[in-house]
Design a protein around this motif. Structure first.
Motif, PDB file in Angstrom:
ATOM      1  N   UNK A   1      14.969  -7.777  -6.995  1.00  0.00           N
ATOM      2  CA  UNK A   1      14.804  -8.386  -5.735  1.00  0.00           C
ATOM      3  C   UNK A   1      13.356  -8.766  -5.313  1.00  0.00           C
ATOM      4  N   UNK A   2      13.344  -9.731  -4.667  1.00  0.00           N
ATOM      5  CA  UNK A   2      12.134 -10.320  -4.072  1.00  0.00           C
ATOM      6  C   UNK A   2      12.097 -10.670  -2.567  1.00  0.00           C
ATOM      7  N   UNK A   3      11.228 -10.173  -1.949  1.00  0.00           N
ATOM      8  CA  UNK A   3      11.183 -10.715  -0.288  1.00  0.00           C
ATOM      9  C   UNK A   3      10.089 -11.575  -0.380  1.00  0.00           C
ATOM     10  N   UNK A   4      10.187 -12.670   0.405  1.00  0.00           N
ATOM     11  CA  UNK A   4       9.064 -13.677   0.821  1.00  0.00           C
ATOM     12  C   UNK A   4       8.857 -13.578   2.358  1.00  0.00           C
ATOM     13  N   UNK A   5       7.778 -13.512   2.840  1.00  0.00           N
ATOM     14  CA  UNK A   5       7.639 -13.456   4.074  1.00  0.00           C
ATOM     15  C   UNK A   5       6.082 -13.754   4.681  1.00  0.00           C
ATOM     16  N   UNK A   6       5.598 -13.644   5.760  1.00  0.00           N
ATOM     17  CA  UNK A   6       4.326 -14.210   6.401  1.00  0.00           C
ATOM     18  C   UNK A   6       3.530 -13.031   6.926  1.00  0.00           C
ATOM     19  N   UNK A   7       4.098 -11.913   6.650  1.00  0.00           N
ATOM     20  CA  UNK A   7       3.398 -10.713   7.521  1.00  0.00           C
ATOM     21  C   UNK A   7       3.156  -9.677   6.613  1.00  0.00           C
ATOM     22  N   UNK A   8       2.124  -9.158   6.418  1.00  0.00           N
ATOM     23  CA  UNK A   8       1.546  -7.973   5.457  1.00  0.00           C
ATOM     24  C   UNK A   8       2.524  -6.680   5.944  1.00  0.00           C
ATOM     25  N   UNK A   9       2.470  -6.686   7.235  1.00  0.00           N
ATOM     26  CA  UNK A   9       2.829  -5.440   7.983  1.00  0.00           C
ATOM     27  C   UNK A   9       4.389  -5.317   7.913  1.00  0.00           C
ATOM     28  N   UNK A  10       4.800  -6.542   8.374  1.00  0.00           N
ATOM     29  CA  UNK A  10       6.542  -6.607   8.475  1.00  0.00           C
ATOM     30  C   UNK A  10       7.170  -6.989   7.292  1.00  0.00           C
ATOM     31  N   UNK A  11       6.664  -7.655   6.344  1.00  0.00           N
ATOM     32  CA  UNK A  11       7.348  -8.242   5.112  1.00  0.00           C
ATOM     33  C   UNK A  11       6.958  -7.461   3.941  1.00  0.00           C
ATOM     34  N   UNK A  12       5.757  -7.691   3.687  1.00  0.00           N
ATOM     35  CA  UNK A  12       5.269  -7.262   2.257  1.00  0.00           C
ATOM     36  C   UNK A  12       5.511  -5.909   1.947  1.00  0.00           C
ATOM     37  N   UNK A  13       4.792  -5.012   2.916  1.00  0.00           N
ATOM     38  CA  UNK A  13       4.795  -3.635   2.808  1.00  0.00           C
ATOM     39  C   UNK A  13       6.028  -2.856   2.700  1.00  0.00           C
ATOM     40  N   UNK A  14       6.837  -3.099   3.719  1.00  0.00           N
ATOM     41  CA  UNK A  14       8.162  -2.457   3.696  1.00  0.00           C
ATOM     42  C   UNK A  14       9.178  -2.750   2.553  1.00  0.00           C
ATOM     43  N   UNK A  15       9.122  -4.041   2.287  1.00  0.00           N
ATOM     44  CA  UNK A  15       9.752  -4.694   0.941  1.00  0.00           C
ATOM     45  C   UNK A  15       9.290  -3.893  -0.286  1.00  0.00           C
ATOM     46  N   UNK A  16       8.048  -3.881  -0.634  1.00  0.00           N
ATOM     47  CA  UNK A  16       7.456  -2.902  -1.574  1.00  0.00           C
ATOM     48  C   UNK A  16       7.959  -1.516  -1.441  1.00  0.00           C
ATOM     49  N   UNK A  17       7.756  -0.710  -0.293  1.00  0.00           N
ATOM     50  CA  UNK A  17       8.047   0.447  -0.215  1.00  0.00           C
ATOM     51  C   UNK A  17       9.366   1.075  -0.657  1.00  0.00           C
ATOM     52  N   UNK A  18      10.486  -0.009  -0.604  1.00  0.00           N
ATOM     53  CA  UNK A  18      11.773   0.226  -1.211  1.00  0.00           C
ATOM     54  C   UNK A  18      11.956  -0.016  -2.360  1.00  0.00           C
TER      55      UNK A  18
END
Length: 253
Positions: A193-210
């Motif tokens: 799975x891949x997540x695409x967003x525009x916020x390091x705090x709300x999109x990138x980091x939590x997606x990577x954390x799972x």
């Protein structure tokens, strides 16, 4: 082998990724006031008042009042009234009701939003390639039921399922938003799975954390983008660039 062949699910943020606000908040508050013969509220004061009121409401009653079972319209009415009061406009009940009805209706329509020209083609391309597409957004039910469809982003043709904070009682950056998405897609493995967003705090980091892959869009040339890149994030200017990347690059571990 392209990156896309290793993926089964792609989740996408909404505001700043698929759509953007048109104009300023003051434009819509002004139109609502003028519609009943009142002068325009001061743009700066209304904007500052709204930021404070929204932050306060989101802290006291997160996810648009989900846990407290506050009706959506009541949550927003409280927030908008507080915005005006903080801006120095304490309308009587009848006047406020008229102004609020116009504001609530406007923000429950497509009027204040614009869709990026690459959003619909990108989502349709993904689904045509057999990818499950999920929407993950800190938004209330009207995004799912009214706003996205009115902008041409329909469940079943552009996206398969949504995870909206106002309907889930959880909001980004809580990683549970992404865990819900993985489950809803059919218990997809995070590495698929891949997540695409525009916020390091709300999109990138939590997606990577799972355990998901993630990348960021920088549509507006934010000063933060350079920091994002230095931290190791993939940062692209738009969804057309994401499509090029997914079509050609091997998937990083």
């Amino acid at each position: 082998m392209s990156m896309l062949t290793k993926l089964r699910l792609i989740t996408v943020d909404v505001t700043g990724t698929l759509i953007a606000y048109k104009g300023e908040l003051g434009d819509y508050y002004c139109m609502a006031a003028k519609s009943i013969g009142l002068p325009c509220p001061d743009y700066k004061r209304v904007h500052e008042g709204f930021k404070l009121a929204y932050t306060d409401m989101a802290r006291k009653h997160p996810c648009f009042g989900f846990a407290d079972k506050i009706p959506n319209i009541v949550w927003w009415k409280t927030c908008v009234r507080d915005s005006f009061v903080r801006a120095g406009y304490d309308y009587d009940e009848e006047t406020f009701e008229k102004v609020f009805k116009r504001i609530y209706a406007t923000f429950g329509s497509s009027a204040p939003y614009t869709i990026f020209p690459d959003s619909q083609p990108f989502l349709r391309w993904l689904r045509g390639e057999g990818i499950i597409v999920g929407i993950v957004s800190n938004a209330e039910y009207r995004y799912q039921d009214v706003i996205l469809p009115a902008l041409g982003l329909h469940q079943g043709s552009e996206w398969d399922f949504g995870v909206f904070s106002g309907l889930e009682g959880v909001e980004k950056p809580d990683p549970r938003m992404y865990q819900i998405a993985l489950e809803r897609a059919g218990n997809i493995a995070p590495k698929e799975a891949l997540h695409i967003g525009d916020s390091m705090r709300k999109d990138y980091l939590p997606a990577k954390s799972v355990g998901m892959h993630a990348l960021l869009l920088d549509r507006f040339k934010t000063p933060d983008a350079e920091t994002w890149r230095k931290s190791g994030a993939t940062v692209l200017p738009n969804l057309a660039a994401v499509q090029d990347l997914l079509s050609s690059q091997p998937l990083a571990s």
